[in-house]
Design an enzyme around this catalytic site. Sequence first.
Site, PDB file in Angstrom:
ATOM      1  N   HIS A 108      39.243  46.420  82.442  1.00 55.38           N
ATOM      2  CA  HIS A 108      38.602  45.681  83.528  1.00 55.38           C
ATOM      3  C   HIS A 108      37.157  45.380  83.156  1.00 55.38           C
ATOM      4  O   HIS A 108      36.409  46.293  82.810  1.00 55.38           O
ATOM      5  CB  HIS A 108      38.624  46.511  84.824  1.00 55.38           C
ATOM      6  CG  HIS A 108      39.961  46.501  85.491  1.00 55.38           C
ATOM      7  ND1 HIS A 108      40.126  46.866  86.808  1.00 55.38           N
ATOM      8  CD2 HIS A 108      41.196  46.184  85.034  1.00 55.38           C
ATOM      9  CE1 HIS A 108      41.406  46.748  87.135  1.00 55.38           C
ATOM     10  NE2 HIS A 108      42.077  46.349  86.077  1.00 55.38           N
TER      11      HIS A 108
ATOM     12  N   TYR B 143      28.024  52.397  86.483  1.00 59.68           N
ATOM     13  CA  TYR B 143      29.478  52.406  86.706  1.00 59.68           C
ATOM     14  C   TYR B 143      30.232  52.481  85.372  1.00 59.68           C
ATOM     15  O   TYR B 143      31.207  53.220  85.242  1.00 59.68           O
ATOM     16  CB  TYR B 143      29.902  51.147  87.469  1.00 59.68           C
ATOM     17  CG  TYR B 143      31.335  51.204  87.972  1.00 59.68           C
ATOM     18  CD1 TYR B 143      32.386  50.655  87.225  1.00 59.68           C
ATOM     19  CD2 TYR B 143      31.640  51.822  89.179  1.00 59.68           C
ATOM     20  CE1 TYR B 143      33.700  50.726  87.664  1.00 59.68           C
ATOM     21  CE2 TYR B 143      32.965  51.898  89.637  1.00 59.68           C
ATOM     22  CZ  TYR B 143      33.980  51.343  88.872  1.00 59.68           C
ATOM     23  OH  TYR B 143      35.284  51.433  89.306  1.00 59.68           O
TER      24      TYR B 143
ATOM     25  N   PRO C 106      34.471  60.663  94.672  1.00 55.19           N
ATOM     26  CA  PRO C 106      35.100  59.722  93.730  1.00 55.19           C
ATOM     27  C   PRO C 106      34.600  58.271  93.853  1.00 55.19           C
ATOM     28  O   PRO C 106      35.021  57.419  93.104  1.00 55.19           O
ATOM     29  CB  PRO C 106      36.579  59.838  94.053  1.00 55.19           C
ATOM     30  CG  PRO C 106      36.684  60.525  95.332  1.00 55.19           C
ATOM     31  CD  PRO C 106      35.432  61.284  95.563  1.00 55.19           C
TER      32      PRO C 106
ATOM     33  N   LYS D  38      33.375  58.956  88.672  1.00 51.45           N
ATOM     34  CA  LYS D  38      32.641  59.728  87.673  1.00 51.45           C
ATOM     35  C   LYS D  38      33.244  61.089  87.347  1.00 51.45           C
ATOM     36  O   LYS D  38      32.957  61.650  86.284  1.00 51.45           O
ATOM     37  CB  LYS D  38      31.189  59.938  88.139  1.00 51.45           C
ATOM     38  CG  LYS D  38      30.378  58.672  88.153  1.00 51.45           C
ATOM     39  CD  LYS D  38      30.148  58.126  86.753  1.00 51.45           C
ATOM     40  CE  LYS D  38      29.979  56.616  86.733  1.00 51.45           C
ATOM     41  NZ  LYS D  38      30.939  55.959  85.846  1.00 51.45           N
TER      42      LYS D  38
ATOM     43  N   TYR E  34      35.916  47.648  96.269  1.00 54.38           N
ATOM     44  CA  TYR E  34      35.288  48.704  97.081  1.00 54.38           C
ATOM     45  C   TYR E  34      34.793  48.027  98.347  1.00 54.38           C
ATOM     46  O   TYR E  34      33.971  47.112  98.284  1.00 54.38           O
ATOM     47  CB  TYR E  34      34.092  49.323  96.348  1.00 54.38           C
ATOM     48  CG  TYR E  34      34.425  50.147  95.126  1.00 54.38           C
ATOM     49  CD1 TYR E  34      34.737  49.558  93.901  1.00 54.38           C
ATOM     50  CD2 TYR E  34      34.415  51.549  95.186  1.00 54.38           C
ATOM     51  CE1 TYR E  34      35.029  50.328  92.781  1.00 54.38           C
ATOM     52  CE2 TYR E  34      34.701  52.326  94.064  1.00 54.38           C
ATOM     53  CZ  TYR E  34      35.012  51.704  92.873  1.00 54.38           C
ATOM     54  OH  TYR E  34      35.300  52.469  91.762  1.00 54.38           O
TER      55      TYR E  34
HETATM   56  P1  FAS Z   1      40.812  70.173  87.030  1.00 55.98           P
HETATM   57  O1  FAS Z   1      40.600  70.664  88.427  1.00 55.98           O
HETATM   58  O2  FAS Z   1      41.506  68.878  86.795  1.00 55.98           O
HETATM   59  O3  FAS Z   1      41.632  71.271  86.199  1.00 55.98           O
HETATM   60  C1  FAS Z   1      41.342  72.634  86.349  1.00 55.98           C
HETATM   61  C2  FAS Z   1      42.569  73.428  85.956  1.00 55.98           C
HETATM   62  O4  FAS Z   1      42.230  74.813  86.011  1.00 55.98           O
HETATM   63  C3  FAS Z   1      43.736  73.211  86.914  1.00 55.98           C
HETATM   64  O5  FAS Z   1      44.902  72.856  86.202  1.00 55.98           O
HETATM   65  C4  FAS Z   1      43.894  74.566  87.612  1.00 55.98           C
HETATM   66  O6  FAS Z   1      45.260  74.892  87.853  1.00 55.98           O
HETATM   67  C5  FAS Z   1      43.298  75.528  86.598  1.00 55.98           C
HETATM   68  N1  FAS Z   1      42.771  76.746  87.218  1.00 55.98           N
HETATM   69  C6  FAS Z   1      42.039  76.845  88.348  1.00 55.98           C
HETATM   70  N2  FAS Z   1      41.756  78.134  88.595  1.00 55.98           N
HETATM   71  C7  FAS Z   1      42.319  78.861  87.589  1.00 55.98           C
HETATM   72  C8  FAS Z   1      42.389  80.250  87.296  1.00 55.98           C
HETATM   73  N3  FAS Z   1      41.802  81.131  88.087  1.00 55.98           N
HETATM   74  N4  FAS Z   1      43.072  80.637  86.193  1.00 55.98           N
HETATM   75  C9  FAS Z   1      43.650  79.706  85.371  1.00 55.98           C
HETATM   76  N5  FAS Z   1      43.623  78.390  85.601  1.00 55.98           N
HETATM   77  C10 FAS Z   1      42.963  77.975  86.701  1.00 55.98           C
HETATM   78  N6  FAS Z   1      37.663  61.805  89.849  1.00 55.98           N
HETATM   79  C11 FAS Z   1      37.531  60.476  89.644  1.00 55.98           C
HETATM   80  O7  FAS Z   1      36.833  60.081  88.709  1.00 55.98           O
HETATM   81  N7  FAS Z   1      38.171  59.583  90.491  1.00 55.98           N
HETATM   82  C12 FAS Z   1      38.969  60.000  91.534  1.00 55.98           C
HETATM   83  O8  FAS Z   1      39.521  59.199  92.261  1.00 55.98           O
HETATM   84  C13 FAS Z   1      39.136  61.383  91.756  1.00 55.98           C
HETATM   85  N8  FAS Z   1      39.938  61.849  92.775  1.00 55.98           N
HETATM   86  C14 FAS Z   1      40.063  63.206  92.970  1.00 55.98           C
HETATM   87  C15 FAS Z   1      40.871  63.736  94.010  1.00 55.98           C
HETATM   88  C16 FAS Z   1      40.980  65.125  94.204  1.00 55.98           C
HETATM   89  C17 FAS Z   1      41.839  65.684  95.313  1.00 55.98           C
HETATM   90  C18 FAS Z   1      40.269  66.000  93.362  1.00 55.98           C
HETATM   91  C19 FAS Z   1      40.362  67.513  93.578  1.00 55.98           C
HETATM   92  C20 FAS Z   1      39.476  65.498  92.330  1.00 55.98           C
HETATM   93  C21 FAS Z   1      39.376  64.098  92.124  1.00 55.98           C
HETATM   94  N9  FAS Z   1      38.603  63.568  91.099  1.00 55.98           N
HETATM   95  C22 FAS Z   1      38.450  62.243  90.881  1.00 55.98           C
HETATM   96  C23 FAS Z   1      37.916  64.420  90.218  1.00 55.98           C
HETATM   97  C24 FAS Z   1      38.913  64.898  89.201  1.00 55.98           C
HETATM   98  O9  FAS Z   1      39.476  63.807  88.552  1.00 55.98           O
HETATM   99  C25 FAS Z   1      38.181  65.862  88.318  1.00 55.98           C
HETATM  100  O10 FAS Z   1      36.909  65.349  87.931  1.00 55.98           O
HETATM  101  C26 FAS Z   1      38.971  66.227  87.098  1.00 55.98           C
HETATM  102  O11 FAS Z   1      40.208  66.734  87.502  1.00 55.98           O
HETATM  103  C27 FAS Z   1      38.144  67.254  86.322  1.00 55.98           C
HETATM  104  O12 FAS Z   1      38.962  67.827  85.380  1.00 55.98           O
HETATM  105  P2  FAS Z   1      38.851  69.406  85.055  1.00 55.98           P
HETATM  106  O13 FAS Z   1      37.416  69.757  84.964  1.00 55.98           O
HETATM  107  O14 FAS Z   1      39.750  69.595  83.905  1.00 55.98           O
HETATM  108  O15 FAS Z   1      39.366  70.151  86.359  1.00 55.98           O
HETATM  109  C1  PHB Z   2      41.562  55.589  91.537  1.00 52.69           C
HETATM  110  O1  PHB Z   2      42.190  54.633  91.011  1.00 52.69           O
HETATM  111  O2  PHB Z   2      42.126  56.644  91.903  1.00 52.69           O
HETATM  112  C2  PHB Z   2      40.067  55.464  91.722  1.00 52.69           C
HETATM  113  C3  PHB Z   2      39.405  54.413  91.095  1.00 52.69           C
HETATM  114  C4  PHB Z   2      38.025  54.298  91.268  1.00 52.69           C
HETATM  115  C5  PHB Z   2      37.355  55.218  92.060  1.00 52.69           C
HETATM  116  C6  PHB Z   2      38.028  56.269  92.675  1.00 52.69           C
HETATM  117  C7  PHB Z   2      39.404  56.392  92.500  1.00 52.69           C
HETATM  118  O3  PHB Z   2      36.018  55.089  92.237  1.00 52.69           O
END
Ligand code: FAS
Ligand code: PHB
Length: 389
Positions: A72, A384, A292, A296, A200
């Site tokens: 994009h 961005y 989100p 980032k 957005y």
């Molecule tokens: P993660 O949380 O992905 O991974 C951590 C891992 O550690 C998990 O698999 C968990 O099971 C494990 N863990 C936790 N506690 C543990 C323990 N005690 N022992 C062993 N393992 C353990 N980011 C965006 O850029 N755009 C979005 O739209 C977006 N939407 C999101 C929606 C939600 C609901 C959440 C929670 C996050 C969202 N994020 C988004 C942010 C997300 O993408 C994170 O930045 C990304 O998952 C970060 O990756 P990790 O740091 O690997 O953490």
């Molecule tokens: C998504 O596709 O999940 C998404 C994309 C951009 C954002 C947040 C979420 O800023």
Amino acid sequence: MRAHVAIIGSGPAGLLLGQLLTNAGIDNIVLDRVGKDYILGRVRAGVLEEGSVRLLDQAGSSARLHAQGLQHDGFSLAFDGRNHRINLWELTGKKVTVYGQTEVTRDLMEQREISGAKSIYEADNVNVHDFGSTSPHVTYEQAGRTERIDCDFIAGCDGFHGVSRRSVPERAISTYERAYPFGWLGVLAEVPPVASELIYANHPRGFALCSMRSMTRSRYYVQCPLDDKVEAWSDDRFWDELRLRLPAEDAQAVTTGPSFEKSIAPLRSFVAEPMRFGRLFLAGDAAHIVPPTGAKGLNLAVSDVHYLFEGLRDYYTDGSVAGLDAYSGRALQRVWKAVRFSWSMTMMMHRFPDTGAFGQKIQEAELDYLVHSRAASTALAENYVGLAF
Ligand code: FAS
Ligand code: PHB
């Protein structure tokens, strides 16, 4: 068991670090408290910065991303009934890639399996020990036995609710937090996205985001009250609300259909400082959380991994500790800029209960200035697409 590096967390941060270390001949073990299917069932990020794609290239995990990811070179800001395109390519010479975090994680898991590096899933009661010494270790329980991993370093990639950050004495860590008074209700549906780029939307009824996973699979979000429940949102109610928040041209173009994923995520900004405690290093959501709105979260996890991998590689290559000593400062410098950007996008795009009609007018004035000022649009665009690692 023994490994150079014990990595807690098999999300994108842990798996990407593990792959880079494995490729560099630095043995590591990844542990997670849940199984692969559970991790792959979580729907999260969707947008990758060029720097993130480059690191996945470096890890050798980007073949499917390049084959299926959508490039994009812009996105739209919708307000006051109209769309305004931010031309990322023209303003920054960079693009972003739309490719779901679930697929990034799947690619990394598959590659780790091929590499033969050790992963331990469904590890209960993971704990970190002696990370203030030069011989830390990790324990966990599985099949009724307590296991131990002796290592040189522990990478806490275990997300916001993980054990790593919680294991640091309170006196040794500072945290900074802002909770937002609303959440995002997100749905996935096997329908073509309303537009070829993200939209957005700022609307008096609340924020909405039109995203996608492919040209046949859409990802949509609407701002909702913090205490809202998924059960209160039928598909029909979701589609009606989404269309109310979009410009008429988009509202008419939305293809509706049954959702196959529906969830509500709270929004918060959070940073823990420092990100290093002796032989324990925090990376990704274990150290910071962003709303989100700025896309980032996942990308910050990747840049943390970039800095941490370089430090570990230099340590095992020529014994240098410079990269490890610089890790926290380097990572936090980029983290705070992304936290600021995500906060500013969230403040600009959402309805805040206490700011009323005046707040809506101020946001519309800010958006009107932004889309008509090359300087302001460029500042938005360069944040961005992602600041340099
Ligand atoms: P993660 O949380 O992905 O991974 C951590 C891992 O550690 C998990 O698999 C968990 O099971 C494990 N863990 C936790 N506690 C543990 C323990 N005690 N022992 C062993 N393992 C353990 N980011 C965006 O850029 N755009 C979005 O739209 C977006 N939407 C999101 C929606 C939600 C609901 C959440 C929670 C996050 C969202 N994020 C988004 C942010 C997300 O993408 C994170 O930045 C990304 O998952 C970060 O990756 P990790 O740091 O690997 O953490
Ligand atoms: C998504 O596709 O999940 C998404 C994309 C951009 C954002 C947040 C979420 O800023």
